[in-house]
Design an enzyme around this catalytic site. Structure first.
Site, short mmCIF file in Angstrom:
data_model
loop_
_atom_site.label_atom_id
_atom_site.label_comp_id
_atom_site.label_asym_id
_atom_site.label_seq_id
_atom_site.Cartn_x
_atom_site.Cartn_y
_atom_site.Cartn_z
N LYS A 271 0.94 -1.23 -0.10
CA LYS A 271 -0.09 0.09 -0.03
C LYS A 271 0.98 1.29 0.10
O LYS A 271 1.54 1.70 0.89
CB LYS A 271 -0.88 0.00 1.11
CG LYS A 271 -2.18 1.07 0.96
CD LYS A 271 -2.48 1.82 2.29
CE LYS A 271 -1.28 2.77 2.63
NZ LYS A 271 -1.44 4.31 1.88
N GLU B 177 10.63 1.48 9.75
CA GLU B 177 11.73 2.48 9.70
C GLU B 177 11.16 3.91 9.61
O GLU B 177 10.20 4.12 8.85
CB GLU B 177 12.22 2.01 8.05
CG GLU B 177 12.57 0.54 8.23
CD GLU B 177 13.68 0.40 7.09
OE1 GLU B 177 14.39 1.13 6.64
OE2 GLU B 177 13.87 -0.74 6.79
N CYS C 156 14.43 11.18 5.02
CA CYS C 156 14.62 10.39 6.40
C CYS C 156 15.99 10.78 6.83
O CYS C 156 16.40 11.10 7.88
CB CYS C 156 14.25 9.12 6.50
SG CYS C 156 15.31 7.92 5.46
N GLU D 273 11.07 16.69 13.20
CA GLU D 273 11.43 16.41 11.70
C GLU D 273 10.62 17.35 10.96
O GLU D 273 9.26 17.34 11.11
CB GLU D 273 11.14 14.99 11.50
CG GLU D 273 11.69 14.55 10.18
CD GLU D 273 11.19 13.16 9.92
OE1 GLU D 273 10.05 12.60 10.10
OE2 GLU D 273 12.18 12.66 9.22
P1 NAP Z 1 3.39 8.49 7.27
O1 NAP Z 1 2.49 9.53 7.26
O2 NAP Z 1 3.75 7.89 8.36
O3 NAP Z 1 2.98 7.36 6.11
C1 NAP Z 1 3.68 6.31 5.56
C2 NAP Z 1 2.70 5.35 5.27
O4 NAP Z 1 1.88 4.83 6.23
C3 NAP Z 1 1.66 5.84 4.20
O5 NAP Z 1 1.46 4.78 3.12
C4 NAP Z 1 0.37 6.01 4.86
O6 NAP Z 1 -0.78 6.12 4.02
C5 NAP Z 1 0.38 4.80 5.62
N1 NAP Z 1 -0.26 4.96 6.99
C6 NAP Z 1 -0.87 6.17 7.61
N2 NAP Z 1 -1.38 5.62 8.78
C7 NAP Z 1 -1.74 4.23 8.71
C8 NAP Z 1 -2.22 3.36 9.33
N3 NAP Z 1 -3.18 3.79 10.52
N4 NAP Z 1 -2.13 2.12 9.22
C9 NAP Z 1 -1.50 1.81 8.05
N5 NAP Z 1 -0.74 2.54 7.18
C10 NAP Z 1 -0.70 3.84 7.60
O7 NAP Z 1 4.78 8.88 6.50
P2 NAP Z 1 5.07 9.86 5.17
O8 NAP Z 1 4.62 11.23 5.49
O9 NAP Z 1 4.35 9.10 3.94
O10 NAP Z 1 6.48 9.78 4.78
C11 NAP Z 1 7.45 10.46 5.62
C12 NAP Z 1 8.00 9.93 6.79
O11 NAP Z 1 8.53 8.93 6.48
C13 NAP Z 1 9.17 10.86 7.16
O12 NAP Z 1 9.13 10.68 8.95
C14 NAP Z 1 10.36 10.11 7.08
O13 NAP Z 1 11.49 10.22 7.96
C15 NAP Z 1 9.97 8.49 7.06
N6 NAP Z 1 10.73 7.97 6.15
C16 NAP Z 1 11.57 6.93 6.79
C17 NAP Z 1 12.80 6.22 6.01
C18 NAP Z 1 13.62 5.24 6.67
O14 NAP Z 1 14.19 4.48 6.13
N7 NAP Z 1 13.53 5.36 8.08
C19 NAP Z 1 12.52 6.52 4.80
C20 NAP Z 1 11.91 7.45 4.09
C21 NAP Z 1 10.77 7.97 4.81
P3 NAP Z 1 -1.08 7.47 3.51
O15 NAP Z 1 -0.30 8.47 3.09
O16 NAP Z 1 -2.16 7.18 2.31
O17 NAP Z 1 -1.99 7.98 4.77
#
Ligand code: NAP
Length: 487
Positions: free
Chosen positions: A174, A249, A283, A381
């Site tokens: 997803k 992650e 990230c 962040e």
């Molecule tokens: P996010 O808002 O946490 O969303 C990540 C994914 O989770 C999206 O597909 C989101 O769907 C889904 N999601 C949200 N709520 C959920 C739930 N209750 N159950 C299941 N899935 C759910 O993060 P983002 O804004 O997309 O990404 C940015 C973040 O990712 C930053 O904090 C960045 O640091 C982190 N990141 C970490 C790494 C690493 O390797 N450590 C790499 C890249 C990014 P929707 O978007 O459709 O809501």
């Protein structure tokens, strides 16, 4: 206009619930509407993955067969690189040159890396007991839920798919509702690589609905998540309740430490790359720059001069170095960190929407001087082209400032002293320490966060450990006398 709700066992589904608007952040215009995958569609996707797993066509295929498919997948990605890059650029606003030069090749590399890895993977054998052979075999776990973020969808989504299926699992991915187009296109390509139907499936929809349904599904055996720390907590809570293995992650707030004995030019280049690559939406961004006092003024001058010359604009223009942020909402989040007279903070450059680019979600490259690490701007962040700069005097102070965060994803350090580098890599509390280099991803090595940056890692051994179960099998070397109960 694209309208893909789901890809299930080779079938494209275009009907669903309330459509999700997908925008091009360069012009803030609608480029797709994705009907959301509802509960029944998620159930179908998981059922397809389960059937594919149970029938064994992929799980029990020889390593050579799986390697051939993974390598074909990589070749298909290479062949479609321009098309994939265009769609990813339109959906994320990341400069096309960076997507074409880095993200798409990385997606192909992910498949090739795991193809090579499984050719070398081995089990364990214990022969110390004279009467038994005990072996430890690894078997695929089953159906994996893969949840990926919007900041680098093709590179990160493909890592999840490649690592899950290489070891014989099937999966449902997803993507983020904000940037699903590139990874949807990549997933559609995989059918032509020779994967049996149902091994890789995709559902589009919002995290809290489609994503949550997927994670909770009783036929999903494990969850691999990359995204923000708040969502990571929700995933861990759900997975914990249901006793599903989960790898999360998460976010970062990484220090980039520059000592006065650093190669100055390289450190300036590295600091700019560390915060402004991928529009700062990484990230692993070096978002807290820590500079030793002796070179601080010179560093600020050089960094600010270069930051002001960075070409912000249309991500499709090959000359562009920073494109628009992913959405207007995210742009407002980033600009919400610009200081407005708070003590201990001052804007050194940027700090506003890029002038003349009001039609899209553009933010000027920003550097803010921060006197203390406990300020919000140094603790949260921001995830945009926005770094803080703080000054330190001693080595000890540098380690303390770098570690003064609840995150622990990566740390950067710049110094020409071998002794200092050796101390730095010991003292920095992060999953990865990059010394005298910006981001360098070695796929064989673990990449994962400490503290609130996550639990679990990518990497060869790490993905094998996560995506397989260990099975211990003991076999007597000869018929052994058994105690006879009730004799
Ligand atoms: P996010 O808002 O946490 O969303 C990540 C994914 O989770 C999206 O597909 C989101 O769907 C889904 N999601 C949200 N709520 C959920 C739930 N209750 N159950 C299941 N899935 C759910 O993060 P983002 O804004 O997309 O990404 C940015 C973040 O990712 C930053 O904090 C960045 O640091 C982190 N990141 C970490 C790494 C690493 O390797 N450590 C790499 C890249 C990014 P929707 O978007 O459709 O809501």
């Amino acid at each position: 206009m694209k309208t893909i709700t789901a890809l299930i066992a080779g079938e494209t589904i275009t009907t669903g619930e309330a459509p999700i608007a997908v925008i091009d952040p360069a012009s803030d215009t609608l480029i797709a509407e994705l009907p959301e995958a509802d509960g029944a569609t998620v159930d179908r996707a998981v059922a397809a993955a389960r059937r594919a797993f149970e029938d064994g066509a992929w799980r029990l295929a020889s390593v050579e067969q799986r390697q051939a498919v993974l390598r074909r997948a990589a070749d298909l990605i290479d062949a479609a690189a321009d098309e994939l890059a265009d769609i990813e650029c339109a959906n994320t606003g990341v400069p096309l040159s960076q997507i074409r030069g880095r993200s798409v090749p990385r997606a192909a590399d992910n498949f090739r890396f795991f193809a090579d890895y499984i050719g070398q993977a081995t089990g364990r054998l214990y022969e110390q007991h004279p009467d038994y052979l005990t072996m430890v075999r690894r078997e695929p776990v089953g159906v994996a839920a893969l949840i990926s973020p919007w900041n680098s969808p093709i590179a990160l989504g493909s890592m999840k798919i490649a690592s899950a299926i290489a070891f014989g699992n099937s999966c449902v991915i997803k993507p983020s509702e904000q940037a699903p187009l590139g990874i949807t296109q990549l997933t559609a390509l995989l059918g032509d690589a020779g994967l049996p139907d149902g091994v890789v499936n995709l559902v589009n929809g919002r995290g809290a609905t489609t994503g949550d349904r997927l994670v909770r599904h009783p036929d999903v055996d494990l969850v691999s998540f990359t995204g923000g720390t708040p969502t990571g907590r929700v995933i861990m809570r759900t997975a914990g309740e249901l006793l599903k293995p989960a790898s999360v992650e998460l976010g970062g707030k990484s220090a980039n430490i520059i000592f006065d004995d650093a190669d100055f030019e390289r450190a300036v280049d590295g600091a700019l790359l560390g915060i402004f690559t991928n529009n700062g939406q990484q990230c692993l961004a070096g978002s807290r720059i820590l500079v030793q006092r002796g070179i601080a003024d010179r560093f600020v001058e050089a960094f600010v001069e270069r930051a002001r010359r960075i070409r912000v604009g249309d991500p499709r223009d090959p000359a562009t170095e920073i494109g628009p942020l992913v959405s207007r909402r995210h742009m407002e989040h980033v600009l919400g960190f610009v200081p407005a007279g708070e003590t201990g903070l001052s804007v050194l450059t940027g700090g506003r929407a890029a002038p003349g680019l009001e039609q899209g979600c553009y933010v000027e490259p920003t550097l803010v001087r921060a006197e203390r690490q406990d300020l919000r701007v140094c603790q949260e962040e921001i995830f945009g082209p926005f770094a803080t700069l703080s000054v330190f005097d001693t080595e000890e102070e540098a380690w303390q400032m770098a570690n003064a965060t609840r995150f622990g994803l990566v740390a950067y350090v710049w110094s020409e002293s071998v002794q200092r580098i050796m101390t730095a890599q010991e003292r920095l509390a992060a999953g990865t320490v990059w010394c005298n280099t910006p981001m360098m991803r070695e796929l064989r090595a673990p990449f994962g966060g400490w503290k609130e940056s996550g639990i679990g890692s990518d990497g060869g051994l790490e993905c094998e450990a996560f995506f397989t179960h260990a099975k211990t099998v003991s076999i007597p070397r000869r018929p052994l006398p058994l105690r006879k109960l009730g004799a």
